[in-house]
Write a protein that holds these residues in place. Structure first.
Motif: not given
Length: 99
Positions: A27-29, A59-64
């Motif tokens: 869970h990444w926002n 994912s962290k990649k999507q959020a970044e």
């Protein structure tokens, strides 16, 4: 929740990458604080005032990537409307348009 990075978009909106994985798996926002073009009927979100807009990612990649695209001005918050936590409600507050 851990805030990993906080910056401002070209239009001045504050955004931040949030890691919620201590409490929720994958869970990444991206948290954003734009100015509402329309408020809600309860008075929690007021027209012409800052409100919390949450974009959810798996994912962290999507959020970044989203954070980077928003920060560079390549994309706007509405480009991520499918990620809005409150869906059509958030679209209404952000754009002032119909839900």
């Amino acid at each position: 929740m851990i805030v990993l990075q906080r910056e401002k978009m070209p239009n001045g909106t504050t955004i931040q990458i949030e890691d919620w994985t201590e409490d929720y798996k994958n869970h990444w926002n991206v948290g954003a604080y734009p100015i509402a073009k329309e408020g809600d009927k309860y008075g929690w979100i007021k027209r012409k005032q800052t409100f919390r807009l949450t974009l959810n990612f798996d994912s962290k990649k999507q959020a970044e990537q989203a954070f980077s695209e928003l920060l560079s001005g390549e994309k706007e918050l509405t480009d991520y409307k499918n990620c809005f936590y409150n869906g059509s409600e958030d679209i209404y507050y952000l754009t002032g348009g119909d839900k």
